[in-house]
Motif scaffolding. Sequence first.
Motif, PDB file in Angstrom:
ATOM      1  N   PHE A 144       0.705  -1.751   0.362  1.00 23.97           N
ATOM      2  CA  PHE A 144      -0.075  -0.004  -0.025  1.00 23.97           C
ATOM      3  C   PHE A 144       0.721   1.514  -0.015  1.00 23.97           C
ATOM      4  N   LYS A 145       0.442   2.231  -0.674  1.00 25.63           N
ATOM      5  CA  LYS A 145       1.064   3.489  -0.641  1.00 25.63           C
ATOM      6  C   LYS A 145       0.988   4.516  -0.350  1.00 25.63           C
ATOM      7  N   ALA A 146       1.316   6.178   0.141  1.00 25.79           N
ATOM      8  CA  ALA A 146       0.568   6.935   0.665  1.00 25.79           C
ATOM      9  C   ALA A 146      -0.938   7.217  -0.079  1.00 25.79           C
ATOM     10  N   GLY A 147      -1.476   7.348   1.346  1.00 24.29           N
ATOM     11  CA  GLY A 147      -2.847   6.988   0.811  1.00 24.29           C
ATOM     12  C   GLY A 147      -3.822   6.022   0.655  1.00 24.29           C
ATOM     13  N   GLY A 148      -3.180   4.712   0.771  1.00 27.02           N
ATOM     14  CA  GLY A 148      -4.169   3.710   0.767  1.00 27.02           C
ATOM     15  C   GLY A 148      -4.051   3.039  -0.416  1.00 27.02           C
ATOM     16  N   VAL A 149      -3.714   3.456  -1.132  1.00 32.48           N
ATOM     17  CA  VAL A 149      -4.213   2.976  -3.171  1.00 32.48           C
ATOM     18  C   VAL A 149      -2.884   1.620  -2.707  1.00 32.48           C
TER      19      VAL A 149
END
Length: 265
Positions: free
Chosen positions: A145-150
Amino acid sequence: MAVRIDKKIKGYAVVTPEDKAKPAATQADSVPRADAGAELPSADVIQMHERIERPEVLVGSTYKIKSPLVEHAMYVTINDIVLNQGSEHEQRRPFEIFINSKSMEHFQWIVALTRIMSAVFRKGGDVTFLVEEMKAVFDPKGGYFKAGGVYMPSLVAELGSIVEDHLKSIGMIHDPEMSPERRALIAEKRAAFESRSKKKREPASPVEPTHGRLGQDRDTESVAVTGEGASFPPSATMCHKCSTKAVVIMDGCATCLNCGYSKCG
């Protein structure tokens, strides 16, 4: 005078005296029409193709990738060429891509990938297919998961996501806008979830300094703001529609606070 025909006759037509007079007039009219067609104004629009030489200066953008799969950050630079500059047909098209990082473990396949992608960019045509091909690459060791929860299934998929964002910024990909009704629905769901979270935190009055503070922090952590400007709680799960970690249980139904998708319809 007799004329000998050596070839097989495939068809015939009777020529009348009136027909003999028509070719002269028709031929006289055909020449001006051809000249008029050649004199019609035509737009000299330059399209992207591999024979275009690289200018001395290109405009571009640099994007940063901080993935848990690599120790150091990766910097993706995409340079664009401006076609038909100063005219009504002016447009930006990707011309080359570079990836730079201190991590050398992925150097070999990164160089190969960027050279192939740059060649596809210079070839011209519809290069948006690269986005779907790259985003469909899955890492057998698992994604992250990258920043922002994507959710990103692989490092290559995040590169494809960056290419997609860049193509959107120059107008090659048009992102369908969300309808006002769906935006209002998402805002309503978020407000309901935040109000419910506040009610859960109200009874926690810290009588004992240590345990009360820990209990309050634990409740606050369940509704903390995560990501870059996104108010998705850490306890949320991934949405299978938008691949964002923003699904919460509301009224006994899983609801996404990012795109509004719900299993209950």
